[in-house]
Design a protein around this motif. Structure first.
Motif, short mmCIF file in Angstrom:
data_model
loop_
_atom_site.label_atom_id
_atom_site.label_comp_id
_atom_site.label_asym_id
_atom_site.label_seq_id
_atom_site.Cartn_x
_atom_site.Cartn_y
_atom_site.Cartn_z
N VAL A 50 -5.01 -0.94 -4.16
CA VAL A 50 -4.78 -2.00 -3.17
C VAL A 50 -5.60 -1.74 -1.91
N LEU A 51 -5.66 -0.48 -1.48
CA LEU A 51 -6.46 -0.14 -0.30
C LEU A 51 -7.93 -0.51 -0.50
N ARG A 52 -8.43 -0.23 -1.69
CA ARG A 52 -9.83 -0.51 -1.99
C ARG A 52 -10.14 -2.00 -1.84
N GLN A 53 -9.14 -2.83 -2.13
CA GLN A 53 -9.32 -4.28 -2.02
C GLN A 53 -9.04 -4.81 -0.61
N SER A 54 -8.38 -3.98 0.21
CA SER A 54 -7.90 -4.45 1.52
C SER A 54 -8.82 -4.09 2.68
N VAL A 55 -9.59 -3.02 2.53
CA VAL A 55 -10.36 -2.53 3.67
C VAL A 55 -11.84 -2.41 3.32
N TRP A 90 -5.38 2.62 15.32
CA TRP A 90 -4.81 1.54 14.51
C TRP A 90 -5.86 0.68 13.84
N ARG A 91 -7.15 0.97 14.05
CA ARG A 91 -8.19 0.33 13.23
C ARG A 91 -8.06 0.81 11.78
N TYR A 92 -7.34 1.95 11.58
CA TYR A 92 -7.12 2.51 10.24
C TYR A 92 -5.68 2.29 9.77
N ARG A 93 -5.02 1.25 10.25
CA ARG A 93 -3.59 1.10 10.01
C ARG A 93 -3.22 1.03 8.53
N HIS A 94 -4.10 0.52 7.70
CA HIS A 94 -3.78 0.45 6.27
C HIS A 94 -3.73 1.83 5.62
N PHE A 95 -4.30 2.83 6.27
CA PHE A 95 -4.23 4.21 5.77
C PHE A 95 -3.08 4.99 6.42
N LEU A 96 -2.28 4.29 7.23
CA LEU A 96 -1.20 4.96 7.96
C LEU A 96 0.16 4.42 7.50
N ILE A 138 0.84 -1.20 0.00
CA ILE A 138 0.00 0.00 0.00
C ILE A 138 0.87 1.25 0.00
N LEU A 139 1.96 1.24 0.77
CA LEU A 139 2.87 2.38 0.82
C LEU A 139 3.72 2.41 -0.44
N LYS A 140 3.69 3.52 -1.17
CA LYS A 140 4.38 3.58 -2.45
C LYS A 140 5.67 4.41 -2.40
N ALA A 141 5.60 5.62 -1.83
CA ALA A 141 6.75 6.51 -1.90
C ALA A 141 6.47 7.75 -1.06
N LEU A 142 7.49 8.59 -0.93
CA LEU A 142 7.30 9.96 -0.47
C LEU A 142 7.21 10.83 -1.72
N LYS A 143 6.20 11.68 -1.79
CA LYS A 143 5.96 12.48 -2.99
C LYS A 143 5.92 13.96 -2.65
N CYS A 144 6.59 14.77 -3.44
CA CYS A 144 6.60 16.22 -3.23
C CYS A 144 5.23 16.80 -3.56
N LYS A 145 4.69 17.62 -2.65
CA LYS A 145 3.38 18.23 -2.88
C LYS A 145 3.43 19.32 -3.94
N GLU A 146 4.63 19.79 -4.28
CA GLU A 146 4.75 20.87 -5.26
C GLU A 146 5.06 20.35 -6.66
N CYS A 147 6.16 19.61 -6.82
CA CYS A 147 6.58 19.20 -8.17
C CYS A 147 6.27 17.75 -8.49
N PHE A 168 -11.16 8.31 2.34
CA PHE A 168 -12.34 7.47 2.58
C PHE A 168 -13.27 7.50 1.37
N THR A 169 -13.37 8.66 0.73
CA THR A 169 -14.19 8.76 -0.47
C THR A 169 -13.56 7.97 -1.62
N GLU A 170 -12.24 8.10 -1.76
CA GLU A 170 -11.50 7.45 -2.85
C GLU A 170 -11.68 5.94 -2.84
N VAL A 171 -11.70 5.33 -1.65
CA VAL A 171 -11.79 3.87 -1.59
C VAL A 171 -13.22 3.37 -1.38
#
Length: 434
Positions: free
Chosen positions: A51-56, A69-75, A15-24, A264-267
């Protein structure tokens, strides 16, 4: 005190992909880093929502622990070895007396004044940051703090067996100083305001290689605030509110509640809708409110001068993003003076029995100001976020809440005092009516 090699091919890594810059938009490995090397923009955690949509599901979340931690897949944690000290799932209180006083029909109070273990929302972000710090191999953790964050970092580090050194401005309230010292960290009281403390901590982080929750660990730390969005949606019966009012310090909390609703809307956990976001600042430190009112897309730093020390950040890192969210959702950002903050603390206490610190007083006072200006629809489902406990900032209300009536241990002494108190109450009401 340095990072160790970590096996990231575990539980949450798909589920965790990367660190992404909010600007570029540049992407980086999931390490202890918070600034883009290309444009110096802030980094945040990127997830795989497919993956999140399929996991939770609502059911898997409801079956989880009674904590964040009930939301651990989003953390942003890679393993199941997270630090759970019962943080989160704080009450969402349906307001009746405060709502009537303000003329609102659907007002809720998200009460993190009773969050565990240190009675502020900072327990959420620190639980996440220290869980990730431990995964990354840090053995010493730290923070720059206006008080609540130092309390949380010291407490949760003690629970996790991590060495801890925290930094605060030297003029903090006694309750917040003692609320850190009790956990036996190394506590550095810096002669200067929060922004000066933060600059020093950036140098220490670079020199010593410690895990600073709100500096090199900031992308992970800030994600903990999303749980304030997740919980409200779940507690409202898997629906989003119409309007939220929250305090603004760095602006991170504001932006992450927004991100939580979007995720929450996205998944597919909730139905999407436009939630109006309104923010609260103290006039003595209101760079975000000023930028909003002037329609600027940049923040002009200020020198803090307010009793609301927990939100007194003169150079807010996420201020521009908070302004953007308020603008695009049709919300507002307002400020109130110290006298109004005290009245906000008293108003919440006498109507709902919730004793909040100065940040909460600021938020309630701004809520009242927005209602009086016609900027909150009485029929909107409105959630006001109370982020800290009043026991930490008792100095702010000393001299404003009256004194006890001292009596002899005799019935007639009690009767005289009772009549005196009733007379004083009548005089106060007469003054209000005039």
């Amino acid at each position: 005190m340095t990072q160790a090699t970590v096996n990231l091919n575990q539980a949450n890594t798909s589920i965790l992909k990367a660190l992404k810059c909010k600007e570029c938009g540049a992407e980086y490995e999931l390490k202890a880093s918070h600034v883009c090397e290309l444009c110096f923009g802030p980094l945040e955690v990127k997830y795989d929502y497919d993956v999140l949509r399929q996991s939770v599901s609502r059911e898997t979340i409801e079956a989880g622990p009674n904590s964040i931690w009930r939301y651990r897949h989003f953390l942003p944690v890679a393993t199941d070895n997270y630090i759970d000290v019962g943080t989160g799932m704080t009450p969402l209180v349906r307001s009746h007396r405060l709502a009537r006083r303000l003329g609102l029909n659907k007002l809720y109070i998200k009460n993190d004044a009773v969050n565990m273990p240190t009675l502020s929302f900072k327990d959420r972000v620190v639980s996440v940051a220290l869980s990730r710090a431990r995964e990354l191999g840090f053995t010493t953790v730290s923070c720059a703090s206006t008080g609540n964050l130092a309390n949380s970092t010291a407490a949760i580090a003690a629970h996790a067996g991590l060495d801890c050194c925290v930094f605060i401005p030297a003029d903090l309230e006694a309750g917040k100083v003692l609320g850190s010292l009790i956990y036996s960290p190394t506590l550095m009281a810096v002669k200067g305001n929060y922004d000066q403390v933060n600059r020093l901590c950036s140098e220490v982080a670079n020199t010593h290689g410690w895990g600073f929750v709100n500096i090199n660990l900031r992308p992970y730390y800030s994600e903990g605030s999303k749980t304030l969005g997740f919980e409200v949606a779940e507690q409202l019966g898997w629906e989003l509110p119409d309007h939220i009012v929250a305090p603004l310090a760095s602006g991170s909390l504001f932006t992450k509640i927004y991100k939580g609703f979007k995720e929450f809307t996205e998944v597919g956990l909730v139905e999407g809708k436009n939630v109006r976001f309104s923010g609260a600042q103290a006039e003595g430190c209101s760079p975000i409110a000023t930028a909003f009112k002037e329609g600027r897309d940049f923040i002009q730093p200020v020198k803090p001068n307010t009793i609301a020390k927990s939100i007194a950040i003169g150079n807010p890192a996420d201020g521009v993003y908070a302004v953007e969210i308020a603008q695009k959702t049709g919300g507002n950002i307002e400020s109130v003076n110290d006298a109004e903050i005290i009245e906000g603390i008293k108003l919440l206490a006498e109507t709902e029995g919730i004793f909040t610190e100065t940040a909460g007083g600021t938020t309630v006072a701004v809520l009242k100001k927005l209602v009086e200006a016609g900027k909150i629809d009485p029929d909107e489902t409105t959630v006001v976020y109370i982020t800290g406990n009043g026991l930490k900032t008792q100095e702010a209300i000393q001299g404003y809440v009256g004194e006890p009536l001292t009596i002899d241990a005799k019935l007639d002494s009690f009767e005289r005092a009772l009549e005196r108190s009733r007379t004083l109450d009548r005089l106060e009401w007469q003054q209000v009516l005039v």
